[in-house]
Enzyme design. Structure first.
Site, PDB file in Angstrom:
ATOM      1  CG  LEU A 280       5.320 202.433  63.756  1.00  0.00           C
ATOM      2  CD1 LEU A 280       4.601 202.671  62.428  1.00  0.00           C
ATOM      3  CD2 LEU A 280       6.666 201.772  63.511  1.00  0.00           C
TER       4      LEU A 280
ATOM      5  N   GLY B 150      -4.135 198.365  66.208  1.00  0.00           N
ATOM      6  CA  GLY B 150      -4.795 199.524  65.621  1.00  0.00           C
ATOM      7  C   GLY B 150      -3.785 200.651  65.557  1.00  0.00           C
ATOM      8  N   GLY B 151      -4.056 201.677  64.726  1.00  0.00           N
ATOM      9  CA  GLY B 151      -3.129 202.806  64.592  1.00  0.00           C
ATOM     10  C   GLY B 151      -1.731 202.303  64.274  1.00  0.00           C
ATOM     11  CG  ASP B 152       1.492 204.472  65.920  1.00  0.00           C
ATOM     12  OD1 ASP B 152       0.543 204.303  66.731  1.00  0.00           O
ATOM     13  OD2 ASP B 152       2.392 205.311  66.104  1.00  0.00           O
ATOM     14  CD  GLU B 153      -1.405 201.590  70.577  1.00  0.00           C
ATOM     15  OE1 GLU B 153      -1.197 202.473  71.428  1.00  0.00           O
ATOM     16  OE2 GLU B 153      -2.422 200.871  70.582  1.00  0.00           O
TER      17      GLU B 153
END
Lengths: 329, 169
Positions: free
Chosen positions: A194, A234-237
């Site tokens: 993102l 994980g995160g925005d991946e």
């Protein structure tokens, strides 16, 4: 000798009745006297159904008849029939369980029926208890299986979006590569990130960011086929694995569809949020045949795309340096 | 109950069961007509039968590896075996006009190979009736195996010839 046999009969721990062909009682042993409180003098010479009403039932009448006239032997289980001879004093009859054996006895050219009653109440009670224990264990086993399923699912899925995590992605990507290899097909790995997601978290807080990630995962899912795989690293991946691909053009069409899907805002807690996405793409088998390497190369492509122009996609180029964080033009 | 197949010593009964254990309710008989009869079920069929007999809902067995037959179940199977074998052997007695003597039924949980060993020792002739019957809308399959002495087989054959002559005049 008769006296000896009579004593033995009175000491055996089973109810023993002998009836003649008229169904009159000839022998009534002590076990029965103690159990029913009906004495020998009261029972001998009486019709069996008078003393034991269950023998008036058609089924038991027929069994006696077949023993007396056809020589048949019968076993009747307490589990099915419950009981055959009851105490004269009113007790909880339903608790009493008896097995019964009936067979012919031949003596002095006469045929008699020997009825043996075995009290199995305590034995069957233990069996039923055992059955209940087994049922409880089976229920617990089922509960453990369900828990195991939940733990396994939790171990292989991202708890926020419920998407497959990195571990499951690895397994599924291996399978997808094997399938593509067998069918001589292409396979594409799309690495999605993102744009400016950190700002959403900073400006609105983490609950807001989490809700956005959930909405993003739903929108991504709507862009791909059921046979494709969407995973959150994980995160925005996120990673998308596209299987059964014929041409590179097919991959571009889907990547374009994903980019366009982000042109509409996300409604998070009644607020419209605009966010875009950048995509890097690697292809099997042209870029590599190794699953880890496919992800790494897609990551490299995504990183380069994000540096030069967001909101678009880029295919991996074999001429690049593999380190996604290295200097790019 | 339907008798679907008659099989003289071709051992086709082996195909009725998969490998593993079977539940056997058996009775010996003698006095002129001599032998031993077995009513044999695979355990999952035996469990279905018991469940139907005690009036519990008959559900398909989900895991065939976990079939739990307790003492009461075996008693019920013993009684069912007793009933069916009495009826069959009784008919043989009627046909041959012989008063047959019966033993009480025995119930065993045995492996198929053990059954084979018990039945085939001393070259015993075996009459195999593959049977199935419907009980409370539940189809149960099993087999009735009847091992006969050579004399009993001769008696049966003589009777069959007699009947055949009567029929053909």
């Amino acid at each position: 000798m008769d006296s000896l046999l009579s004593q033995v009969l009175d000491q055996v721990n089973i109810g023993t009745i002998v009836v003649d062909q008229n169904l009159d009682i000839v022998i009534w042993n002590t076990w029965l006297e103690q159990f029913t409180h009906i004495l020998k003098e009261q029972s001998i010479g009486q019709k069996i159904k008078t003393i034991c009403p269950r023998f008036g039932d058609k089924i038991f009448h027929e069994i006696l008849h077949k023993a007396l006239f056809f020589g048949q032997k019968r076993f009747c289980s307490g589990a099915l029939h419950h009981n055959f001879v009851l105490p004269s004093k009113k007790t909880n009859d339903d608790m009493i369980r008896q097995n019964m054996q009936i067979g012919p006895v031949y003596y002095n050219e006469h045929t008699y029926a020997l009825i043996q009653i075995m009290d199995v109440t305590s034995h069957l009670s233990r069996v039923y208890q055992l059955k209940n224990v087994i049922k409880t264990l089976e229920a617990e086993n089922e509960h453990i299986k369900i828990s195991e399923g939940i733990y396994k699912r939790q171990a292989l899925h991202d708890c926020l979006t419920k998407l497959p995590n990195r571990t499951l992605l690895g397994e599924q990507l291996n399978l997808a590569i094997s399938y593509a290899q067998r069918n001589a097909e292409l396979l594409a790995v799309l690495f999605l990130d993102l744009d400016e997601f950190k700002q959403v978290n900073d400006n609105f807080g983490h609950p807001y960011g989490d809700e956005l990630l959930r909405s993003v995962s739903e929108r991504l899912q709507s862009c791909i086929r059921k046979s494709d795989l969407l995973s959150r690293l994980g995160g925005d991946e996120f990673i998308i694995v596209l299987s059964q691909i014929k041409t590179k053009q097919d991959v571009s069409i889907i990547a374009e569809k994903v980019i366009r899907a982000f042109e509409h805002p996300f409604k998070i807690f009644d607020q419209a949020v605009y966010i875009s996405i950048s995509i890097g793409i690697s292809l099997y088998p042209s870029d590599t045949q190794d699953p880890e390497d496919l992800i790494k190369k897609a990551d490299t492509a995504m990183y380069r795309r994000k540096k030069s122009r967001k909101k678009s996609f880029l295919f991996f180029d074999g001429e690049w340096d593999l380190d996604p964080r290295s200097e790019i033009d | 109950m339907t008798v679907s197949e008659l099989d003289f010593s071709e051992y086709k009964y082996l195909s009725v069961f998969s490998s593993g254990h079977v539940v056997s309710s058996s009775m010996s008989f003698g006095n002129g007509f001599q032998g031993k009869a077995f009513l044999v079920f695979p355990p999952e069929q035996a469990k279905l039968l018991v469940t139907a007999c005690v009036g519990e809902p008959v559900l398909p067995v989900e895991n065939e590896n976990i079939i739990c037959l307790v003492d009461t179940d075996l008693d019920i199977l013993r009684e069912i075996g007793n009933l069916i074998i009495n009826a069959i052997i009784g008919e043989f007695g009627n046909l041959l006009n012989i008063r047959v003597e019966y033993s009480l039924p025995e119930i065993e949980l045995i492996s198929l190979s053990e059954t084979q060993k018990i039945l085939l020792e001393n070259d015993i002739y075996i009459l195999v009736l593959h049977t199935s019957f419907t009980l409370s809308k539940t189809r149960i399959t099993g087999a009735v195996l009847i091992a006969l002495s050579l004399n009993s087989v001769s008696l049966l054959l003589e009777k069959v010839n007699e009947l055949s002559e009567d029929l053909n005049g």
